[in-house]
Motif scaffolding. Structure first.
Motif, mmCIF file in Angstrom:
data_model
loop_
_atom_site.group_PDB
_atom_site.id
_atom_site.type_symbol
_atom_site.label_atom_id
_atom_site.label_comp_id
_atom_site.label_asym_id
_atom_site.label_seq_id
_atom_site.Cartn_x
_atom_site.Cartn_y
_atom_site.Cartn_z
ATOM 1 N N LEU A 177 42.611 29.755 45.755
ATOM 2 C CA LEU A 177 42.304 29.770 47.845
ATOM 3 C C LEU A 177 42.882 28.196 47.748
ATOM 4 C CD1 LEU A 177 38.532 30.708 47.512
ATOM 5 C CD2 LEU A 177 40.373 31.987 48.851
ATOM 6 N N GLN A 178 43.126 27.425 47.417
ATOM 7 C CA GLN A 178 43.476 25.964 47.858
ATOM 8 C C GLN A 178 45.650 26.580 48.075
ATOM 9 O OE1 GLN A 178 42.113 22.846 48.501
ATOM 10 N NE2 GLN A 178 43.468 21.878 48.182
ATOM 11 N N ALA A 179 46.237 26.908 46.547
ATOM 12 C CA ALA A 179 47.222 27.205 46.657
ATOM 13 C C ALA A 179 48.099 27.942 47.967
ATOM 14 C CB ALA A 179 47.552 28.081 45.410
ATOM 15 N N ALA A 180 46.634 28.977 48.584
ATOM 16 C CA ALA A 180 47.198 29.945 49.695
ATOM 17 C C ALA A 180 47.142 28.560 50.467
ATOM 18 C CB ALA A 180 45.667 31.054 49.348
ATOM 19 N N TYR A 181 45.435 28.210 51.158
ATOM 20 C CA TYR A 181 46.100 27.514 52.468
ATOM 21 C C TYR A 181 47.179 26.989 52.123
ATOM 22 C CZ TYR A 181 41.019 29.111 52.143
ATOM 23 O OH TYR A 181 40.033 29.628 52.592
ATOM 24 N N ARG A 182 47.412 25.771 51.084
ATOM 25 C CA ARG A 182 48.585 24.768 51.021
ATOM 26 C C ARG A 182 50.161 25.422 51.584
ATOM 27 N NH1 ARG A 182 48.147 20.349 47.935
ATOM 28 N NH2 ARG A 182 50.088 19.993 48.918
ATOM 29 N N LEU A 183 50.008 27.012 51.627
ATOM 30 C CA LEU A 183 51.062 28.012 51.470
ATOM 31 C C LEU A 183 50.995 28.127 52.582
ATOM 32 C CD1 LEU A 183 51.812 29.309 48.147
ATOM 33 C CD2 LEU A 183 53.582 27.266 49.172
ATOM 34 N N GLY A 184 49.651 28.183 53.630
ATOM 35 C CA GLY A 184 49.552 28.843 54.441
ATOM 36 C C GLY A 184 49.538 30.503 54.783
ATOM 37 N N LEU A 185 48.777 30.836 53.696
ATOM 38 C CA LEU A 185 48.710 32.072 53.932
ATOM 39 C C LEU A 185 47.992 32.951 53.614
ATOM 40 C CD1 LEU A 185 51.658 32.390 50.219
ATOM 41 C CD2 LEU A 185 52.082 32.816 53.116
ATOM 42 N N ARG A 186 47.473 34.102 53.817
ATOM 43 C CA ARG A 186 46.598 34.367 54.666
ATOM 44 C C ARG A 186 45.763 35.391 53.017
ATOM 45 N NH1 ARG A 186 42.494 34.309 58.378
ATOM 46 N NH2 ARG A 186 44.321 33.938 59.705
ATOM 47 N N PRO A 187 44.971 35.033 52.295
ATOM 48 C CA PRO A 187 43.732 35.985 51.582
ATOM 49 C C PRO A 187 43.784 37.327 51.960
ATOM 50 C CG PRO A 187 43.039 33.623 51.103
ATOM 51 C CD PRO A 187 43.526 33.771 52.913
ATOM 52 N N LEU A 188 43.873 38.394 50.363
ATOM 53 C CA LEU A 188 43.321 39.917 51.346
ATOM 54 C C LEU A 188 42.704 39.973 50.309
ATOM 55 C CD1 LEU A 188 46.957 40.970 52.074
ATOM 56 C CD2 LEU A 188 45.692 40.473 53.360
ATOM 57 N N SER A 189 42.632 39.788 48.793
ATOM 58 C CA SER A 189 41.593 40.068 47.933
ATOM 59 C C SER A 189 42.030 39.313 46.426
ATOM 60 C CB SER A 189 42.195 42.126 47.444
ATOM 61 O OG SER A 189 43.384 42.322 47.186
ATOM 62 N N MET A 190 41.181 39.367 45.824
ATOM 63 C CA MET A 190 41.071 38.401 44.858
ATOM 64 C C MET A 190 40.591 39.181 43.816
ATOM 65 S SD MET A 190 39.020 35.292 46.237
ATOM 66 C CE MET A 190 39.297 34.302 44.730
ATOM 67 N N ALA A 191 40.684 38.884 42.161
ATOM 68 C CA ALA A 191 40.075 39.176 41.014
ATOM 69 C C ALA A 191 39.723 38.207 39.575
ATOM 70 C CB ALA A 191 40.772 40.546 40.482
ATOM 71 N N MET A 192 39.532 37.638 38.854
ATOM 72 C CA MET A 192 38.836 37.215 37.953
ATOM 73 C C MET A 192 39.163 37.842 36.745
ATOM 74 S SD MET A 192 40.142 34.704 40.414
ATOM 75 C CE MET A 192 40.025 34.733 41.360
#
Length: 574
Positions: free
Chosen positions: A307-322
């Protein structure tokens, strides 16, 4: 080195990986605490798993063998699908902790803070802590300490030998004196008798005094040697206290310097940032734990990194999985390629901050769904109910419906009267006893404590079971970083024993002889147990479709008033 040097740069050209996708994009992020990977995440995970197997994926450099071997020992990986700003999906990938002493690598998102710089604050102070640990180890295993400990043992043995020898002399002397006194009595000869009796008394007194002197001489030598040993041990204790203080201060520094953004940064372009200590303090105050502190390793999981990487790149998260990759830890249950929810102890407070400003699917575990509660038996003293899967046994933190809340309302029982004698997991269905008054509660509780209540569960397993019957004994304890998950721990775990018998190809009856949390689920899933998870077990299994196929089918106990032995059964709903 300045604080700015602690924070990595983010390059979309190396971190963003394209996905071939023609469908619509999700309008809500999946809940990281309860989810099944969607098609987008499944595509991204497939590419990462191909890399981990030694294959090729577009936009990635091949992974070196050292990386793959260490990952194969067991590691959590994650993917976050994002909108590249043109309504095309791409994904970020990361892993928890470190691999090969590094927290990133080509194509992987970095740690939120780069505290591993060789000459940086963390590594410098870590080296000081390591030096203290080495001094502790050197003192504890030093030849001088071992010599003193051996000398103390030798002196104690010598003391005991000399004392025993003197006691034997005293015993023989006493027998001789007793014989002489008896001879004086028998002869009735008074000439010199008083002098002899006095001499015998003096001899006895001298030998008793000599015993005290022997003990004192040896104890003095032992005490002097023990004091030299204690001086070493005092230094060890002082060093351990110093090490703990240094570790706590370094941990505090880490948490103060680990600064996380949230989704509001994407909405108004203004970075909203808080450090880990601030996030935990505010989360704790909101949830009634004002002194809540972040555990060690907080911020190193995949979720906050991605999430930190997405915000630093200005990109909106859509879905995530671990997902887990590699061997399962001996004490835990992890399946390669299987997705797992975010942990509660570390990630839940962090994500409560980081996901602000992002539309997120609700957590089904926190929804207030209503379930019908079947009454199997009821009289003036007790009820036996058939709890459905998905209902709590007792009220949770969010006030969700439970067996207790339903029965209190139904029977008009006040909150200060205990009624729930035993519990079932939320996802487990089946029979529960509810007390109507305090006397019944304590009587039933005593039966449970004396193991006089007998329960039989029925479970549907993921695979055919090849053993007919047997017993599983694996000690359990909670995972403090991911409650309510349980782990096997032969050192600190509590005894947990389950008998089982196959009653179908993939169906078993289970008789718990102890009542640990998640006992049946762990004993079925763990490789040292049945090595065959219960179907639908989201924590310990691999097949998550549908409900957890575990049902408390039968219970036997004595009625708290009549003493009559009662047995109740209910149909298995799967």
């Amino acid at each position: 080195m300045t604080d700015q040097d602690l924070y990595p740069s983010y390059d979309s050209a190396t971190l963003l990986h394209p996905l071939s996708w023609q469908g619509a994009l999700p309008d809500h992020l999946n809940c990281p605490f309860y989810y099944e990977p969607d098609a987008l995440c499944s595509l991204a995970m497939k590419e990462v798993m191909t890399l981990l197997r030694g294959g090729h994926a577009d936009g990635w450099e091949p992974l070196d063998e050292t990386f793959r071997q260490e990952a194969g020992q067991g590691k959590m990986f994650g993917v976050l699908v994002v909108d590249d700003g043109r309504h095309h999906p791409c994904y970020l990938a990361g892993f928890s902790g470190q691999i090969g002493g590094q927290s990133d690598g080509p194509g992987w998102v970095p740690a939120v803070m780069d505290y591993l710089q060789p000459d940086g604050y963390f590594k410098t102070h870590e080296a000081e802590i390591v030096a203290v640990s080495r001094r502790i180890k050197a003192l504890a295993g030093s030849e001088e300490r071992q010599r003193l400990a051996a000398e103390i043992d030798r002196l104690r043995q010598e003391r005991d030998r000399h004392v025993a020898a003197h006691r034997a002399t005293m015993s023989a002397s006493k027998q001789r004196r007793d014989a002489m006194r008896q001879s004086l009595e028998d002869s009735r000869h008074e000439c010199g008798g008083d002098w002899l009796r006095a001499r015998l008394i003096r001899e006895s007194q001298f030998q008793k005094a000599e015993l005290r002197r022997i003990k004192a001489r040896w104890n003095t030598r032992i005490t002097e040697t023990e004091e030299r040993l204690r001086a070493i041990d005092r230094e060890i204790v002082q060093l351990k206290a110093k090490r703990k203080q240094m570790s706590d201060e370094l941990q505090l520094w880490l948490h103060e310097k680990t600064i996380l953004l949230n989704g509001n940064s994407l909405n108004d372009g203004t970075a909203q940032a808080k450090n880990v200590l601030e996030i935990f303090r505010e989360y704790g105050e909101e949830h009634g734990h004002p002194d809540l502190l972040p555990p060690s390793g907080t911020g190193e999981c995949c979720e906050p990194r991605l999430l930190q990487a997405a915000y630093r790149l200005g990109l909106r998260p859509l879905s995530m999985a671990m997902f887990w990759w590699g061997a399962s830890p001996k004490e835990e249950i992890r399946h390669e390629g299987q997705c797992y929810p975010a942990c509660n102890a570390k990630c839940k407070p962090l994500l409560s901050w980081m996901l602000q400003g992002i539309p997120v699917m609700p957590n089904p575990l926190e929804s207030d769904d209503r379930h019908p509660l079947e009454i199997v038996f009821e009289d003036a003293d007790i009820s036996v109910v058939n709890k459905p899967s998905g209902m709590l046994s007792v009220p949770g933190k969010n006030g969700r419906e439970s067996v207790e809340s339903v029965m209190r309302q139904r029977l008009g029982i006040p909150d200060d009267c205990p009624i729930i004698v035993h519990r079932l997991d939320m996802d487990t269905s089946g029979l529960m006893i509810v007390a109507h008054h305090e006397r019944a509660y304590h009587h039933l509780q005593d039966q449970f404590l004396r193991h006089e209540v007998h329960k039989r569960y029925e479970a549907l397993l993921e695979r055919p079971l090849h053993t007919e019957k047997g017993t599983v004994s694996l000690p359990l304890r909670p995972d403090p970083d991911d409650r309510p998950r349980q782990v096997v721990d032969y050192t600190h775990g509590k005894e947990a024993v389950t008998r089982y018998e196959r009653i179908g190809t993939d169906r078993v009856s289970l008789w718990p002889e102890t009542g640990r949390t998640h006992q049946l689920r762990v004993h079925c899933a763990h490789r040292e147990g049945l090595d065959n998870p219960i179907k639908g077990d989201r924590l310990y299994g691999t097949q998550h479709e549908g409900r957890l196929c575990l049902h408390a089918a039968e219970i036997t106990f004595r009625h708290p008033t009549t003493g009559e032995k009662l047995t109740f059964t209910t149909a298995v709903p799967f």
